[in-house]
Design a protein around this motif. Structure first.
Motif, PDB file in Angstrom:
ATOM      1  N   PHE A 135       0.766  -1.233   0.103  1.00 59.17           N
ATOM      2  CA  PHE A 135       0.252   0.296  -0.265  1.00 59.17           C
ATOM      3  C   PHE A 135       0.866   1.232   0.004  1.00 59.17           C
ATOM      4  O   PHE A 135       0.336   2.340  -0.292  1.00 59.17           O
ATOM      5  CB  PHE A 135      -1.050  -0.075   1.238  1.00 59.17           C
ATOM      6  CG  PHE A 135      -2.234  -0.958   1.225  1.00 59.17           C
ATOM      7  CD1 PHE A 135      -2.976  -1.064   0.206  1.00 59.17           C
ATOM      8  CD2 PHE A 135      -2.075  -2.020   2.055  1.00 59.17           C
ATOM      9  CE1 PHE A 135      -3.926  -1.719   0.194  1.00 59.17           C
ATOM     10  CE2 PHE A 135      -3.142  -3.102   1.950  1.00 59.17           C
ATOM     11  CZ  PHE A 135      -4.059  -2.706   1.071  1.00 59.17           C
ATOM     12  N   GLY A 136       2.210   1.170   0.352  1.00 60.72           N
ATOM     13  CA  GLY A 136       2.949   2.475   0.585  1.00 60.72           C
ATOM     14  C   GLY A 136       3.755   2.926  -0.642  1.00 60.72           C
ATOM     15  O   GLY A 136       4.241   3.824  -0.553  1.00 60.72           O
ATOM     16  N   VAL A 137       3.902   1.875  -1.420  1.00 65.09           N
ATOM     17  CA  VAL A 137       4.885   2.050  -2.669  1.00 65.09           C
ATOM     18  C   VAL A 137       4.099   2.357  -4.052  1.00 65.09           C
ATOM     19  O   VAL A 137       3.185   1.592  -4.421  1.00 65.09           O
ATOM     20  CB  VAL A 137       5.928   0.881  -2.813  1.00 65.09           C
ATOM     21  CG1 VAL A 137       6.634   1.195  -4.148  1.00 65.09           C
ATOM     22  CG2 VAL A 137       6.586   0.662  -1.394  1.00 65.09           C
ATOM     23  N   ASN A 138       4.178   3.354  -4.713  1.00 67.06           N
ATOM     24  CA  ASN A 138       3.719   3.490  -6.032  1.00 67.06           C
ATOM     25  C   ASN A 138       4.305   2.696  -7.044  1.00 67.06           C
ATOM     26  O   ASN A 138       5.336   2.686  -7.467  1.00 67.06           O
ATOM     27  CB  ASN A 138       3.911   5.075  -6.380  1.00 67.06           C
ATOM     28  CG  ASN A 138       3.349   5.474  -7.848  1.00 67.06           C
ATOM     29  OD1 ASN A 138       2.400   4.809  -8.085  1.00 67.06           O
ATOM     30  ND2 ASN A 138       3.577   6.457  -8.389  1.00 67.06           N
ATOM     31  N   THR A 139       3.291   1.675  -7.437  1.00 68.40           N
ATOM     32  CA  THR A 139       3.615   0.878  -8.534  1.00 68.40           C
ATOM     33  C   THR A 139       3.388   0.852  -9.737  1.00 68.40           C
ATOM     34  O   THR A 139       3.318   0.465 -10.772  1.00 68.40           O
ATOM     35  CB  THR A 139       3.121  -0.864  -8.184  1.00 68.40           C
ATOM     36  OG1 THR A 139       1.778  -0.536  -7.914  1.00 68.40           O
ATOM     37  CG2 THR A 139       3.734  -0.951  -6.545  1.00 68.40           C
ATOM     38  N   VAL A 140       2.456   2.351 -10.023  1.00 71.63           N
ATOM     39  CA  VAL A 140       2.049   2.476 -11.404  1.00 71.63           C
ATOM     40  C   VAL A 140       3.035   3.333 -12.005  1.00 71.63           C
ATOM     41  O   VAL A 140       3.715   4.354 -11.874  1.00 71.63           O
ATOM     42  CB  VAL A 140       0.880   3.378 -11.351  1.00 71.63           C
ATOM     43  CG1 VAL A 140       0.097   3.912 -12.575  1.00 71.63           C
ATOM     44  CG2 VAL A 140      -0.400   2.642 -10.491  1.00 71.63           C
ATOM     45  N   PRO A 141       3.562   2.850 -12.985  1.00 71.90           N
ATOM     46  CA  PRO A 141       4.722   3.441 -14.151  1.00 71.90           C
ATOM     47  C   PRO A 141       4.237   5.078 -14.392  1.00 71.90           C
ATOM     48  O   PRO A 141       3.119   5.433 -14.931  1.00 71.90           O
ATOM     49  CB  PRO A 141       4.969   2.547 -15.311  1.00 71.90           C
ATOM     50  CG  PRO A 141       3.791   1.798 -15.408  1.00 71.90           C
ATOM     51  CD  PRO A 141       3.191   1.698 -14.075  1.00 71.90           C
ATOM     52  N   PRO A 142       5.098   5.945 -14.640  1.00 77.68           N
ATOM     53  CA  PRO A 142       4.855   6.990 -14.864  1.00 77.68           C
ATOM     54  C   PRO A 142       4.319   7.210 -16.411  1.00 77.68           C
ATOM     55  O   PRO A 142       5.039   6.532 -17.204  1.00 77.68           O
ATOM     56  CB  PRO A 142       5.981   8.168 -14.412  1.00 77.68           C
ATOM     57  CG  PRO A 142       7.129   7.261 -14.629  1.00 77.68           C
ATOM     58  CD  PRO A 142       6.491   5.699 -14.130  1.00 77.68           C
ATOM     59  N   LYS A 143       3.603   8.184 -16.384  1.00 76.65           N
ATOM     60  CA  LYS A 143       3.441   8.423 -18.314  1.00 76.65           C
ATOM     61  C   LYS A 143       4.363   9.088 -18.883  1.00 76.65           C
ATOM     62  O   LYS A 143       4.674   9.923 -18.391  1.00 76.65           O
ATOM     63  CB  LYS A 143       2.085   9.081 -18.268  1.00 76.65           C
ATOM     64  CG  LYS A 143       0.737   8.580 -17.679  1.00 76.65           C
ATOM     65  CD  LYS A 143      -0.473   9.274 -17.850  1.00 76.65           C
ATOM     66  CE  LYS A 143      -1.922   8.653 -17.325  1.00 76.65           C
ATOM     67  NZ  LYS A 143      -3.044   9.598 -17.389  1.00 76.65           N
TER      68      LYS A 143
END
Length: 93
Positions: free
Chosen positions: A22-30
């Motif tokens: 829940f704490g780490v952003n796993t969506v790659p940047p656009k």
């Protein structure tokens, strides 16, 4: 409670797993739209296509006259061959 260390390790592993989930952003940047990318979207290519003929022509331009003559002689000898048994003498030169 004999296995106090075991339970602490299990609890820390669970907390670490939940924290990472829940704490780490796993969506790659656009990707940002740059002029090169915009041109490619319209059907233009940023890099010209390469083929063996264009590479061969460009490399022949950099050869000396003697090396170019040797290359052309070998190319003509290879073109004149009818079967692969004659290849060995050409490469032993």
């Amino acid at each position: 409670m004999k296995n106090k260390g075991l339970w602490i390790t299990v609890a820390l592993a669970i907390l670490l797993g939940v924290g990472l989930y829940f704490g780490v952003n796993t969506v790659p940047p656009k990707p940002k739209n740059s002029p090169e990318m915009a041109g490619m979207a319209k059907g233009q290519q940023a890099i010209p296509e390469l083929d063996i003929d264009s590479l061969t022509t460009a490399s022949k331009k950099t050869l000396s006259q003697h090396a170019l003559g040797e290359l052309q002689k070998t190319e003509h000898a290879l073109a004149a061959l009818k079967d692969s048994s004659g290849l060995a003498p050409l490469f032993e030169q």
